[in-house]
Enzyme design. Structure first.
Site, PDB file in Angstrom:
ATOM      1  N   SER A 184       0.856  -1.200   0.000  1.00 57.01           N
ATOM      2  CA  SER A 184       0.000   0.000   0.000  1.00 57.01           C
ATOM      3  C   SER A 184       0.886   1.242   0.000  1.00 57.01           C
ATOM      4  O   SER A 184       2.039   1.197   0.458  1.00 57.01           O
ATOM      5  CB  SER A 184      -0.858  -0.020   1.270  1.00 57.01           C
ATOM      6  OG  SER A 184      -1.372   1.256   1.523  1.00 57.01           O
TER       7      SER A 184
ATOM      8  N   TYR B 148      -1.657  -0.898  10.193  1.00 58.60           N
ATOM      9  CA  TYR B 148      -1.794  -1.174   8.754  1.00 58.60           C
ATOM     10  C   TYR B 148      -0.532  -0.734   8.016  1.00 58.60           C
ATOM     11  O   TYR B 148       0.039  -1.480   7.227  1.00 58.60           O
ATOM     12  CB  TYR B 148      -3.027  -0.452   8.218  1.00 58.60           C
ATOM     13  CG  TYR B 148      -3.288  -0.700   6.752  1.00 58.60           C
ATOM     14  CD1 TYR B 148      -3.801  -1.919   6.327  1.00 58.60           C
ATOM     15  CD2 TYR B 148      -3.014   0.275   5.792  1.00 58.60           C
ATOM     16  CE1 TYR B 148      -4.039  -2.168   4.976  1.00 58.60           C
ATOM     17  CE2 TYR B 148      -3.249   0.041   4.451  1.00 58.60           C
ATOM     18  CZ  TYR B 148      -3.763  -1.176   4.044  1.00 58.60           C
ATOM     19  OH  TYR B 148      -3.989  -1.410   2.695  1.00 58.60           O
TER      20      TYR B 148
HETATM   21  N1  LIG Z   1      -8.610  -0.564  -1.485  1.00 57.16           N
HETATM   22  C1  LIG Z   1      -7.570   0.227  -1.331  1.00 57.16           C
HETATM   23  O1  LIG Z   1      -7.681   1.453  -1.338  1.00 57.16           O
HETATM   24  C2  LIG Z   1      -6.206  -0.357  -1.165  1.00 57.16           C
HETATM   25  C3  LIG Z   1      -5.103   0.514  -1.258  1.00 57.16           C
HETATM   26  C4  LIG Z   1      -3.834   0.001  -1.092  1.00 57.16           C
HETATM   27  C5  LIG Z   1      -3.664  -1.344  -0.871  1.00 57.16           C
HETATM   28  N2  LIG Z   1      -4.738  -2.168  -0.780  1.00 57.16           N
HETATM   29  C6  LIG Z   1      -4.480  -3.582  -0.515  1.00 57.16           C
HETATM   30  O2  LIG Z   1      -5.030  -4.344  -1.561  1.00 57.16           O
HETATM   31  C7  LIG Z   1      -5.444  -5.615  -1.057  1.00 57.16           C
HETATM   32  C8  LIG Z   1      -6.875  -5.886  -1.463  1.00 57.16           C
HETATM   33  O3  LIG Z   1      -7.684  -4.866  -0.952  1.00 57.16           O
HETATM   34  P1  LIG Z   1      -9.183  -4.636  -1.425  1.00 57.16           P
HETATM   35  O4  LIG Z   1      -9.407  -3.182  -1.342  1.00 57.16           O
HETATM   36  O5  LIG Z   1      -9.446  -5.338  -2.691  1.00 57.16           O
HETATM   37  O6  LIG Z   1      -9.966  -5.330  -0.230  1.00 57.16           O
HETATM   38  P2  LIG Z   1     -11.454  -5.901  -0.186  1.00 57.16           P
HETATM   39  O7  LIG Z   1     -12.308  -5.253  -1.196  1.00 57.16           O
HETATM   40  O8  LIG Z   1     -11.835  -5.830   1.246  1.00 57.16           O
HETATM   41  O9  LIG Z   1     -11.275  -7.425  -0.619  1.00 57.16           O
HETATM   42  C9  LIG Z   1     -10.451  -8.245   0.129  1.00 57.16           C
HETATM   43  C10 LIG Z   1     -10.661  -9.682  -0.259  1.00 57.16           C
HETATM   44  O10 LIG Z   1      -9.844 -10.436   0.637  1.00 57.16           O
HETATM   45  C11 LIG Z   1     -10.670 -11.308   1.357  1.00 57.16           C
HETATM   46  N3  LIG Z   1     -10.271 -11.405   2.737  1.00 57.16           N
HETATM   47  C12 LIG Z   1     -10.236 -10.418   3.655  1.00 57.16           C
HETATM   48  N4  LIG Z   1      -9.849 -10.905   4.827  1.00 57.16           N
HETATM   49  C13 LIG Z   1      -9.650 -12.233   4.629  1.00 57.16           C
HETATM   50  C14 LIG Z   1      -9.256 -13.288   5.453  1.00 57.16           C
HETATM   51  N5  LIG Z   1      -9.011 -13.108   6.745  1.00 57.16           N
HETATM   52  N6  LIG Z   1      -9.140 -14.532   4.933  1.00 57.16           N
HETATM   53  C15 LIG Z   1      -9.417 -14.754   3.639  1.00 57.16           C
HETATM   54  N7  LIG Z   1      -9.795 -13.800   2.799  1.00 57.16           N
HETATM   55  C16 LIG Z   1      -9.923 -12.555   3.299  1.00 57.16           C
HETATM   56  C17 LIG Z   1     -12.065 -10.747   1.329  1.00 57.16           C
HETATM   57  O11 LIG Z   1     -12.935 -11.828   1.559  1.00 57.16           O
HETATM   58  P3  LIG Z   1     -14.502 -11.694   1.601  1.00 57.16           P
HETATM   59  O12 LIG Z   1     -14.897 -11.773   0.174  1.00 57.16           O
HETATM   60  O13 LIG Z   1     -14.955 -12.831   2.426  1.00 57.16           O
HETATM   61  O14 LIG Z   1     -14.793 -10.361   2.230  1.00 57.16           O
HETATM   62  C18 LIG Z   1     -12.107 -10.154  -0.066  1.00 57.16           C
HETATM   63  O15 LIG Z   1     -12.401 -11.133  -1.008  1.00 57.16           O
HETATM   64  C19 LIG Z   1      -5.223  -5.565   0.446  1.00 57.16           C
HETATM   65  O16 LIG Z   1      -4.014  -6.191   0.766  1.00 57.16           O
HETATM   66  C20 LIG Z   1      -5.139  -4.086   0.740  1.00 57.16           C
HETATM   67  O17 LIG Z   1      -4.390  -3.823   1.883  1.00 57.16           O
HETATM   68  C21 LIG Z   1      -6.002  -1.709  -0.930  1.00 57.16           C
END
Ligand SMILES: NC(=O)c1ccc[n+]([C@@H]2O[C@H](COP(=O)([O-])OP(=O)(O)OC[C@H]3O[C@@H](n4cnc5c(N)ncnc54)[C@H](OP(=O)(O)O)[C@@H]3O)[C@@H](O)[C@H]2O)c1
Length: 312
Positions: free
Chosen positions: A182, A195
């Site tokens: 991130s 985080y």
């Molecule tokens: N969104 C942002 O702005 C952003 C920015 C920088 C970095 N990131 C990074 O990008 C990655 C993905 O983020 P995202 O925004 O796509 O998140 P998201 O929309 O919350 O999706 C996360 C996915 O991971 C799954 N997940 C979460 N916790 C889990 C667990 N304990 N065990 C198994 N699966 C789990 C969720 O499962 P469910 O389907 O069951 O909910 C969902 O499918 C993360 O590492 C995040 O830190 C995100």
């Protein structure tokens, strides 16, 4: 006097050279942003299967679709079985690629044997270490944040290391690992301390491993995006900075060959440059924390699209 002159000339040349390297690096992103080369054959050359963690939603779901569109079979690992089943059906229907699903909760430590069993025999060439959690979207002091320390460590740190260990030995000659960190990892962010620190681990681990594996045909790249509109960010309204997951993933795949670290999209690369200009005394000042707790919090509240449970 002459020695002093030579010293200053040397420093001047050094500064110019460093700036030149930065400009070339930046120009590369601008070029790839507009040229949009198709990485299809490159991605396919890695192997038949790609493994994506956290594939049930957001960024992970988009990587699953994109990699399948590029001709790879995909293994989706995530928490909610129903979501995985629906995505698997949709990928198979729209792309013709094969899909395997593995249900696993990455906040637990006893899931890796099952994952290993399920991956046996597959020719895996790509790993997207994407799973992660952000317990507090609104900025908050460490002791006021939800008490999910152990879960966060398992999900954001342990998962990256353990899935990496499971797969690195199975790569044949080549391999591509994308570790999703991130922008909050690029320097310590007050009010997002756990985080930010967990994502800094992903950056450091990834870059150190890339140095070890560079000569062995394995590319390990860490991505450091800022805001993406997903469930994690309560579906923030997309704009010039806040990308949709689809926009981000498509663009990030253009940069897979650019080195061991990037933000995944040009807009965030530019944002990172601006943030680097802020002197650390200002960034770590009380005033900046107050800004996060007031204006930035208001911005988030006004722009999220899931208002439930958000005003607590
Ligand atoms: N969104 C942002 O702005 C952003 C920015 C920088 C970095 N990131 C990074 O990008 C990655 C993905 O983020 P995202 O925004 O796509 O998140 P998201 O929309 O919350 O999706 C996360 C996915 O991971 C799954 N997940 C979460 N916790 C889990 C667990 N304990 N065990 C198994 N699966 C789990 C969720 O499962 P469910 O389907 O069951 O909910 C969902 O499918 C993360 O590492 C995040 O830190 C995100």
């Amino acid at each position: 006097m002459e020695a002093l002159e030579q010293f200053f000339s040397f420093v001047g040349v050094l500064v110019c050279l460093i700036s030149l390297v930065k400009c070339v690096r930046f120009a590369q992103y601008v070029f790839l942003h507009f040229w949009k080369p198709s990485p299809r054959s490159y991605l396919q050359s890695m192997g038949q299967w790609a493994v994506i963690t956290g594939a049930g939603d957001g960024i992970g779901k988009e990587y699953s679709f994109e990699l399948a569109k590029h001709g790879l079979n995909v293994v989706l690992i995530s928490r909610t079985l129903e979501k995985l089943q629906a995505i698997a059906m949709e990928i198979e229907r729209t792309t013709g690629s094969s899909v395997k699903i593995i249900q696993a909760d990455f906040t637990k430590d006893d899931i890796y044997k099952n994952i290993k069993e399920n991956l046996k025999g597959l020719e895996i060439g790509i790993l997207v270490n994407n799973v992660g959690m952000l317990p507090n979207l609104l900025p908050s002091y460490f002791l006021n944040a939800p008490d999910e320390i152990q879960s966060l460590i398992h999900c954001n740190i342990t998962s990256v290391v353990k899935v990496y260990c499971l797969l690195i030995c199975t790569f044949r000659r080549k391999g591509l690992i994308l570790n999703i960190s991130s922008g909050a990892a690029l320097f310590p962010w007050p009010l997002y301390s756990m985080y930010s620190a967990s994502k800094a681990f992903v950056c450091t681990f990834s870059k150190a491993l890339q140095a070890e594996y560079k000569g062995k045909g394995i590319l390990i790249q860490v991505l450091t995006p800022y805001a993406i509109s997903t469930s994690m960010t309560k579906h923030l309204n997309p704009n010039i900075i806040t990308k949709t997951a689809n926009e981000f993933v498509k663009e990030s795949l253009n940069y897979v060959t650019t080195g061991d670290e990037n933000c995944g999209c040009l807009a965030h690369e530019i944002l990172a440059c601006f943030l680097r200009l802020i002197p650390s005394w200002a960034f770590y000042s009380r005033t900046f924390q107050m800004f996060l707790l007031t204006q930035y919090t208001d911005y988030l509240r006004q722009n999220v699209n899931v208002k439930q449970n958000f005003y607590k």
